[in-house]
Enzyme design. Structure first.
Site, PDB file in Angstrom:
ATOM      1  N   ASN A  11       2.213  14.813  33.122  1.00 54.13           N
ATOM      2  CA  ASN A  11       1.140  15.634  32.568  1.00 54.13           C
ATOM      3  C   ASN A  11      -0.132  15.483  33.409  1.00 54.13           C
ATOM      4  OD1 ASN A  11      -0.159  17.406  30.907  1.00 54.13           O
ATOM      5  ND2 ASN A  11       0.042  16.192  29.051  1.00 54.13           N
ATOM      6  N   HIS A  24      -4.270  14.686  21.009  1.00 49.90           N
ATOM      7  CA  HIS A  24      -2.877  14.992  20.710  1.00 49.90           C
ATOM      8  C   HIS A  24      -2.663  15.406  19.265  1.00 49.90           C
ATOM      9  CE1 HIS A  24      -1.671  13.223  24.600  1.00 49.90           C
ATOM     10  NE2 HIS A  24      -0.579  13.922  24.423  1.00 49.90           N
TER      11      HIS A  24
END
Length: 490
Positions: free
Chosen positions: A332, A363
């Site tokens: 990522n 998140h």
């Protein structure tokens, strides 16, 4: 820290919409590059088409929940326009992240707790990255002098306020509305205006090409390669993950009675078969951007074009990483850069802990995210201590270096698997039960001991501690949690 939860599970109906839409976007991106090329149309038309297509896809996949994208972008654009430049970036950061977390709380605790499905907060995570990144880039470009900026900040600094159309196009364009990845505002505008190729040609060649017209490099080869990678990753995930799912580690009592090395091996294979799901999503998103002509990053030594400017992962570097940092740097990637630029480089106190905390908040609100990222702080500190204090002793010969690489590779893979389990199972109860029944918190204790033992340096005849008070506090907290679990099991 750096796991972007795209909220995609490849066995659920909503995911069919996602895959179909992404394939549609892939062909649309090719059309966009060929028929709306900067040489054939104006940046205004390209902005309008990219934005309208993005909203259409959002409405198709998420219905009226897609209005949240407009609300979040509208609120932060108003802040950028009507507040002072000195504090605009802070206000935008708080509002964008706060609105994202409000939507996540509503989705999780009001609608479908535990339903890890494709949802509207996934795109909002990418939009939040873009909003906050742009706010800091505008602040750097309009309030700071050149000499006060780092080299990367000079490149990213935005020297004029974007128009509303440019802002919406950057946040909600069809190329990245469903799965990202995030990118810098300057790179996106260069892509829309058609100046990105010229800049990269100049970087690669070291000089202008005079009056000779430089043709645009073709992304066809890279798009085909990335789509082939997508197919392989999807096949691996659908074939192997059903054989060894992570949930079985917690739900099946048979595994807790197995020898420790077998439990570790199963956990590694389970995570190894889970990662291709993310490889599929991110590689497909990268291929889409490349098909539109976005992502060109100069040329390789053999003269072939590179299309990795906004790539989100490097699969081989992930699977063969020999340090926790190396794994995170290649997983990522765009989210890692965002965290670095808006938090790690700017936070005056405890930047590592602050970065992990921001990553957890971004998140979502599942407790498993926070367990993963809090554990990641300890693992990162331990890995850093080992590298700084031990690695140099193994560099004397190639054999010693190989031994060190094998040991650190195995340790890294075990640490990653261990810390990521709560991220996958989400709930705090099963996560703590895994840590206790599966490994007795062994990685947590080992990291604590490593940091304690290696947190002293011998300088000028004096023994000097580094952050020992903070480390002891973390150790006491870990011990209190373990005692509580022991009492529960009695």
């Amino acid at each position: 820290m750096l796991i972007y939860c795209t909220s995609i599970v490849l066995t659920q109906p909503l995911t069919v919409n996602f895959v179909v839409c992404q394939l549609f976007v892939l062909f649309t991106a090719c059309w966009f590059r060929l028929y709306l090329h900067p040489s054939k149309t104006s940046p205004f038309i390209r902005h309008v088409v990219a934005t309208l297509l993005g909203f259409y896809l959002a409405l198709f996949c998420f219905g009226w929940y897609a209005l949240h994208f407009l609300v979040q972008s509208g609120l932060t654009y108003g802040i950028m326009i009507f507040t002072g430049l000195e504090h605009m970036h802070r206000y935008s950061f708080v509002v964008a992240l706060g609105y994202l977390m409000l939507c996540q709380i509503t989705r999780v605790y009001v609608f479908d707790y535990g339903m890890y499905s494709a949802d509207f907060t996934g795109p909002m995570m990418v939009i939040t990255q873009k909003i906050t990144s742009l706010a800091f880039e505008i602040h750097d470009g309009l309030t700071k002098k050149e000499e006060h900026l780092k080299p990367s900040q000079k490149y990213l600094a935005v020297r004029k306020m974007p128009s509303l159309l440019e802002y919406l196009s950057y946040n909600c364009n069809f190329l990245g509305i469903l799965a990202g990845p995030t990118c810098s505002y300057n790179d996106y505008i260069a892509f829309i205006e058609g100046t990105g190729y010229q800049h990269k040609h100049l970087e690669s060649n070291g000089k202008e090409n005079g009056k000779c017209k430089q043709s645009d490099p073709s992304p066809k080869r890279d798009v085909i390669l990335k789509m082939s990678t997508c197919s392989l990753c999807l096949l691996v995930y659908l074939t192997f993950y059903r054989i060894c799912p992570v949930d079985r580690v917690i739900q099946d009592p048979y595994f807790t009675s197995q020898p420790f090395y077998l439990r570790v091996l199963y956990l590694y294979l389970s995570m190894l078969s889970l990662r291709p799901k993310y490889y599929f999503v991110w590689t497909l998103a990268d291929a889409i951007n490349n098909a539109a002509g976005f992502g060109f990053n100069g040329y390789n030594k053999d003269g072939t074009p590179k299309w990795d400017m906004i790539s989100n992962l490097r699969i081989l570097d992930i699977e063969f990483a020999t340090s926790f940092k190396s794994f995170l740097d290649n997983w990522n990637i765009q989210t890692a850069l965002w965290l670095k630029r808006v938090c790690y480089e700017r936070c005056p106190y405890h930047p590592t802990a602050a970065t992990f905390l921001l990553s957890a908040m971004w998140h979502g609100v599942y407790p498993g995210y926070y367990l993963t990222f809090v554990s990641g702080i300890g693992v990162t500190l331990a890995a850093r201590a080992v590298r700084h204090n031990v690695r140099q002793h193994f560099l004397g010969s190639s054999t010693h270096k190989l031994i060190y690489d094998v040991i650190t590779w195995a340790s890294t893979q075990i640490a990653i698997c261990y810390t990521v389990v709560p991220f996958v199972v989400l709930a705090v109860g099963p996560s703590l039960r895994f840590y206790w029944e599966y490994s007795w918190f062994i990685v947590h204790y080992n990291c604590l001991l490593i940091v304690l033992c290696l947190s002293f340096t011998y300088t000028k005849g004096k023994l000097r501690g580094r952050g020992i008070k903070t480390i002891l506090n973390l150790g006491l907290k870990a011990l209190s949690i373990s005692v509580s679990i022991l009492n529960v099991h009695k």
